[in-house]
Scaffold this motif. Structure first.
Motif, PDB file in Angstrom:
ATOM      1  N   MET A 147       0.837  -1.198   0.000  1.00  9.15           N
ATOM      2  CA  MET A 147       0.000   0.000   0.000  1.00  9.15           C
ATOM      3  C   MET A 147       0.874   1.250   0.000  1.00  9.15           C
ATOM      4  N   ASN A 148       0.412   2.295  -0.647  1.00 12.44           N
ATOM      5  CA  ASN A 148       1.195   3.516  -0.770  1.00 12.44           C
ATOM      6  C   ASN A 148       1.492   4.160   0.577  1.00 12.44           C
ATOM      7  N   PHE A 149       0.495   4.099   1.502  1.00 14.25           N
ATOM      8  CA  PHE A 149       0.733   4.793   2.769  1.00 14.25           C
ATOM      9  C   PHE A 149       1.859   4.141   3.570  1.00 14.25           C
ATOM     10  N   ALA A 150       2.130   2.842   3.326  1.00 15.02           N
ATOM     11  CA  ALA A 150       3.251   2.177   4.002  1.00 15.02           C
ATOM     12  C   ALA A 150       4.576   2.746   3.495  1.00 15.02           C
ATOM     13  N   ARG A 151       4.640   2.987   2.174  1.00 13.56           N
ATOM     14  CA  ARG A 151       5.847   3.592   1.600  1.00 13.56           C
ATOM     15  C   ARG A 151       6.038   5.017   2.121  1.00 13.56           C
ATOM     16  N   GLU A 152       4.945   5.776   2.171  1.00 11.33           N
ATOM     17  CA  GLU A 152       5.010   7.146   2.677  1.00 11.33           C
ATOM     18  C   GLU A 152       5.355   7.159   4.165  1.00 11.33           C
ATOM     19  N   ALA A 153       4.883   6.157   4.904  1.00  9.96           N
ATOM     20  CA  ALA A 153       5.191   6.054   6.334  1.00  9.96           C
ATOM     21  C   ALA A 153       6.686   5.833   6.554  1.00  9.96           C
ATOM     22  N   ARG A 154       7.281   5.014   5.704  1.00  9.65           N
ATOM     23  CA  ARG A 154       8.722   4.781   5.791  1.00  9.65           C
ATOM     24  C   ARG A 154       9.490   6.077   5.517  1.00  9.65           C
ATOM     25  N   LYS A 155       8.999   6.824   4.549  1.00  9.87           N
ATOM     26  CA  LYS A 155       9.618   8.115   4.210  1.00  9.87           C
ATOM     27  C   LYS A 155       9.494   9.079   5.381  1.00  9.87           C
ATOM     28  N   LEU A 156       8.321   9.097   6.025  1.00 10.33           N
ATOM     29  CA  LEU A 156       8.116   9.980   7.177  1.00 10.33           C
ATOM     30  C   LEU A 156       9.009   9.568   8.345  1.00 10.33           C
ATOM     31  N   ALA A 157       9.127   8.276   8.586  1.00 10.73           N
ATOM     32  CA  ALA A 157       9.986   7.788   9.663  1.00 10.73           C
ATOM     33  C   ALA A 157      11.440   8.185   9.423  1.00 10.73           C
ATOM     34  N   ASP A 158      11.888   8.078   8.182  1.00 11.37           N
ATOM     35  CA  ASP A 158      13.267   8.471   7.841  1.00 11.37           C
ATOM     36  C   ASP A 158      13.464   9.973   8.036  1.00 11.37           C
ATOM     37  N   PHE A 159      12.461  10.758   7.655  1.00 12.84           N
ATOM     38  CA  PHE A 159      12.524  12.212   7.834  1.00 12.84           C
ATOM     39  C   PHE A 159      12.682  12.560   9.315  1.00 12.84           C
ATOM     40  N   ILE A 160      11.908  11.884  10.165  1.00 14.04           N
ATOM     41  CA  ILE A 160      11.972  12.139  11.611  1.00 14.04           C
ATOM     42  C   ILE A 160      13.347  11.750  12.157  1.00 14.04           C
ATOM     43  N   SER A 161      13.859  10.620  11.709  1.00 10.58           N
ATOM     44  CA  SER A 161      15.182  10.175  12.166  1.00 10.58           C
ATOM     45  C   SER A 161      16.270  11.163  11.757  1.00 10.58           C
ATOM     46  N   ASP A 162      16.125  11.754  10.568  1.00 17.65           N
ATOM     47  CA  ASP A 162      17.122  12.709  10.073  1.00 17.65           C
ATOM     48  C   ASP A 162      17.081  14.030  10.839  1.00 17.65           C
ATOM     49  N   LEU A 163      15.946  14.333  11.505  1.00 19.17           N
ATOM     50  CA  LEU A 163      15.863  15.570  12.293  1.00 19.17           C
ATOM     51  C   LEU A 163      16.746  15.504  13.534  1.00 19.17           C
ATOM     52  N   GLU A 164      17.055  14.279  13.982  1.00 16.69           N
ATOM     53  CA  GLU A 164      17.933  14.003  15.121  1.00 16.69           C
ATOM     54  C   GLU A 164      17.510  14.804  16.355  1.00 16.69           C
ATOM     55  N   ASP A 165      18.416  15.618  16.910  1.00 16.11           N
ATOM     56  CA  ASP A 165      18.143  16.306  18.177  1.00 16.11           C
ATOM     57  C   ASP A 165      17.088  17.404  18.056  1.00 16.11           C
ATOM     58  N   ASP A 166      16.775  17.820  16.831  1.00 14.89           N
ATOM     59  CA  ASP A 166      15.761  18.853  16.646  1.00 14.89           C
ATOM     60  C   ASP A 166      14.357  18.343  16.958  1.00 14.89           C
ATOM     61  N   PHE A 167      14.192  17.021  16.895  1.00 16.10           N
ATOM     62  CA  PHE A 167      12.878  16.427  17.125  1.00 16.10           C
ATOM     63  C   PHE A 167      12.947  15.574  18.391  1.00 16.10           C
ATOM     64  N   ILE A 168      12.194  15.981  19.407  1.00 20.58           N
ATOM     65  CA  ILE A 168      12.231  15.283  20.700  1.00 20.58           C
ATOM     66  C   ILE A 168      11.039  14.353  20.813  1.00 20.58           C
ATOM     67  N   LEU A 169      11.303  13.116  21.200  1.00 22.87           N
ATOM     68  CA  LEU A 169      10.232  12.168  21.457  1.00 22.87           C
ATOM     69  C   LEU A 169       9.797  12.304  22.913  1.00 22.87           C
ATOM     70  N   TYR A 170       8.593  12.778  23.096  1.00 21.41           N
ATOM     71  CA  TYR A 170       8.062  12.968  24.443  1.00 21.41           C
ATOM     72  C   TYR A 170       7.251  11.746  24.856  1.00 21.41           C
ATOM     73  N   SER A 171       7.435  11.330  26.080  1.00 23.06           N
ATOM     74  CA  SER A 171       6.590  10.272  26.619  1.00 23.06           C
ATOM     75  C   SER A 171       5.210  10.851  26.841  1.00 23.06           C
ATOM     76  N   TYR A 172       4.222  10.341  26.101  1.00 26.78           N
ATOM     77  CA  TYR A 172       2.882  10.927  26.164  1.00 26.78           C
ATOM     78  C   TYR A 172       2.198  10.589  27.480  1.00 26.78           C
ATOM     79  N   GLU A 173       1.774  11.625  28.173  1.00 26.95           N
ATOM     80  CA  GLU A 173       0.986  11.439  29.380  1.00 26.95           C
ATOM     81  C   GLU A 173      -0.149  12.450  29.352  1.00 26.95           C
ATOM     82  N   ASN A 174      -1.368  11.969  29.577  1.00 28.37           N
ATOM     83  CA  ASN A 174      -2.488  12.894  29.669  1.00 28.37           C
ATOM     84  C   ASN A 174      -2.272  13.850  30.826  1.00 28.37           C
ATOM     85  N   ASP A 175      -2.704  15.092  30.658  1.00 31.69           N
ATOM     86  CA  ASP A 175      -2.651  16.032  31.771  1.00 31.69           C
ATOM     87  C   ASP A 175      -3.478  15.522  32.943  1.00 31.69           C
ATOM     88  N   TYR A 176      -4.501  14.773  32.622  1.00 32.53           N
ATOM     89  CA  TYR A 176      -5.409  14.305  33.660  1.00 32.53           C
ATOM     90  C   TYR A 176      -5.699  12.822  33.437  1.00 32.53           C
TER      91      TYR A 176
END
Length: 219
Positions: free
Chosen positions: A1-30
């Protein structure tokens, strides 16, 4: 499926951002055990600033009406105090959506946040919620996320981020699947990627607004 290919591209883009993109542990405020606070959040969030408009009203419901945490008790509160006073809101559109949602919950014997989470385990039930006036896929996914389902709720920040990554956009469902599959490729929870993109793009918006404000002051 095309979205799987696009997802791989998006994942690579995020990895290339390195320290500019922070992965936050998601926690609801409440930890949502208050149905009124939950409804206040999901109904008001569309098109409004969360930190300055939505969050204070959610906190007001939690702090001032802690014992009206079930659907039946919250409906009693609405009848006695008026919804516009409870959430400090006057425009009829969002008030009517909240009235409709309360009626929907009462009609389906959903009295607590746990009841609602159990109800939404069924995809058919999720589609029933979509039949409510003004409730779209993004609001349902946002509701699921607040109830700790591992989903992505596609908003303008995610659309803009995906566009920035030069990833194909083909509507809500396609974009949602693309971002969710990107999270799978990165081996992180989907809601973590959702929140991390939201935080990244919100910060860019803040920085842009700051620069524009400075330019206005300078000239």
């Amino acid at each position: 499926m095309n979205f799987a290919r696009e997802a791989r591209k998006l994942a690579d883009f995020i990895s290339d951002l390195e320290d500019d993109f922070i992965l936050y542990s998601y926690e609801n405020d409440y930890n949502y055990t208050h149905i009124g606070a939950l409804l206040t959040n999901i109904i008001l969030q569309a098109g409004l600033n969360y930190n300055t408009v939505v969050k204070p009203r959610v906190e007001k419901v939690l702090l001032q009406y802690p014992n009206h945490n079930t659907t039946s008790k919250f409906q009693e509160l609405i009848n006695s105090d008026g919804l516009e006073n409870i959430i400090n809101w006057k425009h009829h559109t969002k008030l009517n959506r909240m009235y409709d949602f309360v009626d929907f919950l009462m009609g389906n014997n959903i009295n607590t946040c746990f009841d609602l989470k159990e109800y939404l385990l069924s995809y058919e039930n999720q589609k029933e919620v979509l039949n409510l006036e003004g409730i779209g896929p993004k609001t349902v996914d946002y509701l699921l996320k607040l109830l700790n389902f591992d989903v992505v709720a596609v908003d303008r920040h995610i659309y803009n981020f995906v566009e920035m990554a030069e990833v194909e956009i083909k509507g809500y469902d396609y974009t949602k699947k693309t971002v969710e599959y990107a999270a799978d490729f990165l081996d992180i929870p989907r809601k973590v990627l959702d929140y991390s993109i939201w935080s990244y793009m919100s910060n860019k918006d803040f920085t842009k607004s700051n620069k524009e404000s400075q330019l206005m002051l300078e000239f």
